[in-house]
Design an enzyme around this catalytic site. Structure first.
Site, PDB file in Angstrom:
ATOM      1  N   LYS A   1      26.429  38.495  38.887  1.00 14.92           N
ATOM      2  CA  LYS A   1      25.962  37.270  38.226  1.00 14.92           C
ATOM      3  C   LYS A   1      24.857  36.572  39.025  1.00 14.92           C
ATOM      4  CE  LYS A   1      30.344  36.501  35.801  1.00 14.92           C
ATOM      5  NZ  LYS A   1      31.114  35.574  34.980  1.00 14.92           N
TER       6      LYS A   1
ATOM      7  N   ASN B   1      43.900  29.469  27.499  1.00 14.27           N
ATOM      8  CA  ASN B   1      44.549  29.944  28.737  1.00 14.27           C
ATOM      9  C   ASN B   1      45.213  28.759  29.441  1.00 14.27           C
ATOM     10  OD1 ASN B   1      42.564  28.700  30.629  1.00 14.27           O
ATOM     11  ND2 ASN B   1      41.172  30.072  29.530  1.00 14.27           N
TER      12      ASN B   1
ATOM     13  N   ASP C   1      36.537  34.733  27.351  1.00 12.22           N
ATOM     14  CA  ASP C   1      35.509  35.776  27.296  1.00 12.22           C
ATOM     15  C   ASP C   1      35.198  36.190  25.857  1.00 12.22           C
ATOM     16  OD1 ASP C   1      35.037  36.060  30.074  1.00 12.22           O
ATOM     17  OD2 ASP C   1      36.962  37.082  30.273  1.00 12.22           O
TER      18      ASP C   1
ATOM     19  N   ALA D   1      35.439  26.323  35.228  1.00  4.49           N
ATOM     20  CA  ALA D   1      36.147  26.486  33.952  1.00  4.49           C
ATOM     21  C   ALA D   1      36.627  27.908  33.741  1.00  4.49           C
ATOM     22  CB  ALA D   1      35.225  26.075  32.796  1.00  4.49           C
TER      23      ALA D   1
HETATM   24  O1  PMT Z   1      42.246  24.436  36.067  1.00  8.40           O
HETATM   25  P1  PMT Z   1      43.363  24.728  37.076  1.00  8.40           P
HETATM   26  O2  PMT Z   1      44.718  24.754  36.410  1.00  8.40           O
HETATM   27  O3  PMT Z   1      43.312  23.775  38.257  1.00  8.40           O
HETATM   28  O4  PMT Z   1      43.132  26.216  37.643  1.00  8.40           O
HETATM   29  C1  PMT Z   1      42.006  26.513  38.419  1.00  8.40           C
HETATM   30  C2  PMT Z   1      41.409  27.881  38.019  1.00  8.40           C
HETATM   31  C3  PMT Z   1      42.424  28.967  38.323  1.00  8.40           C
HETATM   32  C4  PMT Z   1      41.047  27.907  36.537  1.00  8.40           C
HETATM   33  C5  PMT Z   1      40.096  28.044  38.875  1.00  8.40           C
HETATM   34  O5  PMT Z   1      40.403  27.956  40.240  1.00  8.40           O
HETATM   35  C6  PMT Z   1      39.407  29.358  38.598  1.00  8.40           C
HETATM   36  O6  PMT Z   1      39.692  30.384  39.208  1.00  8.40           O
HETATM   37  N1  PMT Z   1      38.400  29.325  37.647  1.00  8.40           N
HETATM   38  C7  PMT Z   1      37.693  30.509  37.180  1.00  8.40           C
HETATM   39  C8  PMT Z   1      38.468  31.117  36.045  1.00  8.40           C
HETATM   40  C9  PMT Z   1      37.743  32.285  35.405  1.00  8.40           C
HETATM   41  O7  PMT Z   1      37.520  32.252  34.230  1.00  8.40           O
HETATM   42  O8  PMT Z   1      37.386  33.253  36.208  1.00  8.40           O
HETATM   43  P2  PMT Z   1      36.561  34.579  35.706  1.00  8.40           P
HETATM   44  O9  PMT Z   1      36.715  35.508  36.843  1.00  8.40           O
HETATM   45  O10 PMT Z   1      37.039  35.020  34.392  1.00  8.40           O
HETATM   46  O11 PMT Z   1      35.063  34.081  35.577  1.00  8.40           O
HETATM   47  C10 PMT Z   1      34.142  34.190  36.628  1.00  8.40           C
HETATM   48  C11 PMT Z   1      33.194  33.006  36.620  1.00  8.40           C
HETATM   49  O12 PMT Z   1      32.363  33.055  35.457  1.00  8.40           O
HETATM   50  C12 PMT Z   1      33.865  31.642  36.635  1.00  8.40           C
HETATM   51  O13 PMT Z   1      33.100  30.806  37.449  1.00  8.40           O
HETATM   52  C13 PMT Z   1      33.779  31.216  35.157  1.00  8.40           C
HETATM   53  O14 PMT Z   1      33.697  29.796  35.058  1.00  8.40           O
HETATM   54  C14 PMT Z   1      32.486  31.866  34.712  1.00  8.40           C
HETATM   55  N2  PMT Z   1      32.454  32.239  33.286  1.00  8.40           N
HETATM   56  C15 PMT Z   1      33.279  33.202  32.796  1.00  8.40           C
HETATM   57  C16 PMT Z   1      33.174  33.605  31.474  1.00  8.40           C
HETATM   58  C17 PMT Z   1      32.211  32.979  30.650  1.00  8.40           C
HETATM   59  N3  PMT Z   1      32.090  33.324  29.381  1.00  8.40           N
HETATM   60  N4  PMT Z   1      31.415  32.033  31.150  1.00  8.40           N
HETATM   61  C18 PMT Z   1      31.515  31.649  32.447  1.00  8.40           C
HETATM   62  O15 PMT Z   1      30.782  30.768  32.898  1.00  8.40           O
END
Ligand code: PMT
Length: 415
Positions: free
Chosen positions: A355, A224, A293, A289
């Protein structure tokens, strides 16, 4: 001297932190600034104008209708004189009046009449600071270019602990010294905020940042647009706040911030393994991060050859690193991020609950100047059943400072 020939109009409003303002003025004059002081009626209840006259070397301005002013319009003369207007302390009432464009006293008319940068250094009770009305007013003011010197966390005069203390005088002065001087015109775009170096003293912080790469074959992968900028800025801000920081980074092209222990990984499975092995010894886990998924069920050993018009890959779920850390028996204080393209509040709050997190940072992505790979970001932070603070667009470094201050405050309340 750093502020030689800079005309600073210092406006004092009615809060207990007004007693710190003479110290700000004293330091500004040491760096060569010329100071005029405006006081609101309620500010004069806290500190006498004579004190400000003594430290600034000029009579204090209090009245909108000023028969001493050349054309009887003190507010216009002062507004033109000022290279910068610094409101310290700025009360919740002052921010609200400025947001509405009220013009019924000397300070409010100057704020409308000046073309120079206006800086606010708010100070108030932490509940007032976090109130949606105050945050909405700030958002309005910042969208008009007003610069915020964010209040700090700590114990307050009202007996509460939280965010709302006036930024320390030396930091306010440092921020002004960092004003960029562009062709003789002061611009305030580069005002830096720094974190209090004792906020997270001795606290162990673990972060994840950047994307993950899910290999398909030796030459292809699924990933991504995460650049790692947000996570690295948070690692830097946490270190500045005195924390012992470990950063698990996906594949990014960024320098490691000074003092940070960095562990590089590539895939979600690698990030999961390292994070779970360290998280138990940490106090705070910040999951920035953008973890994939899904991964392909079988990574091919050789490059996949073209055989037809379409190709099918089977994807399987990756473990959720954040959810697994948050369900550990002795779990750290867990802060998640939620990257969303719509329904930010509802989706972020859903992830906070599902979570089992202590806080979540909702990040609207797919818009200009925010989210993936941008140098700036705007977020909404949620906690508990109703906790919410909105941070309007600012540099990721500045946002990281604000977020670490908020995280430290909520973590401090727990411990
Ligand atoms: O890196 P940059 O270019 O500066 O951009 C910043 C960002 C947009 C990446 C950052 O601000 C951000 O929003 N990060 C979360 C991205 C994300 O994957 O969001 P999510 O809604 O899909 O996941 C929710 C949370 O679960 C996040 O804290 C993620 O780190 C965590 N996660 C998700 C999936 C997974 N398999 N394991 C996880 O730990």
């Amino acid at each position: 001297m750093a502020l030689n020939n800079v005309n600073i109009l210092v406006a004092v409003t009615g809060g207990i932190a007004a007693y710190k303002c003479p110290e700000v003025i004293r330091r500004l004059t040491e760096y060569g600034a010329s100071i005029q002081v405006v006081m609101t009626e309620s500010a004069r209840e806290f500190v006498k104008p004579l004190v400000f006259q003594a430290v600034s070397g000029n009579a204090v301005h209090v009245d909108l209708l000023d028969d001493q002013a050349e054309a009887g319009m003190g507010h216009i003369e002062l507004a033109r004189w000022a290279d910068v207007v610094l409101i310290v302390p700025a009360t919740a009432n002052t921010l609200a009046r400025m947001a509405c464009g009220v013009a019924d006293d000397l300070l409010s008319t100057i704020c409308l009449a000046t073309r120079s940068p206006v800086i606010v250094a708010p100070a108030m009770n932490s509940v007032m600071w976090e109130h949606p009305a105050t945050q909405a007013n700030l958002k309005t003011l910042q969208s008009r270019g007003i610069i915020l010197l964010a209040p700090e966390a700590g114990s307050q005069a009202c007996g509460e602990t939280g965010i709302g203390r006036l930024m320390e005088p030396e930091k306010i002065v440092e921020s002004l010294k960092q004003m960029a001087c562009d062709g003789g015109q002061l611009t305030m775009k580069h005002v830096a905020q720094s974190t209090d170096s004792s906020l997270l003293k001795g606290v162990k912080v673990l972060l994840t940042a950047g994307p993950t790469r899910e290999a398909i074959d030796p030459v292809r992968f699924i990933s991504n647009h995460s650049s790692g900028k947000m996570g690295f800025a948070l690692a830097r801000a946490a270190t500045d706040a005195g924390a012992e920081v470990t950063l698990i980074a996906g594949p990014v092209k960024l320098e490691t911030p000074g003092g940070v222990k960095r562990i590089d990984v590539s895939s979600a499975l690698q990030m999961h393994e390292i994070a779970l092995s360290i998280a138990g010894e940490c106090d705070i886990f910040i999951s920035v991060a953008a973890v994939a998924d899904y991964r392909v069920d079988e990574i091919k050993a050789q490059k996949i050859k073209k055989t037809g018009d379409d190709m099918t890959l089977t994807l399987i779920r990756n473990p959720d690193i954040l959810a697994d850390v948050a369900s550990m028996e002795t779990k750290p204080f867990c802060v998640g991020f939620a990257a969303e393209t719509e329904n930010l509040d509802a989706y972020a709050r859903g992830k906070l609950q599902k979570k089992n997190l202590d806080m979540i940072v909702g990040n609207l992505v797919g818009v200009q100047s925010s989210g993936f790979n941008s140098d700036t970001n705007a977020v909404d932070v949620f906690w508990g059943s109703s906790g919410h603070v909105a941070y309007s667009s600012r540099s990721k470094e500045s946002l990281a400072t604000d977020l670490i201050t908020l995280i430290a405050s909520r973590y401090g309340e727990r411990h």
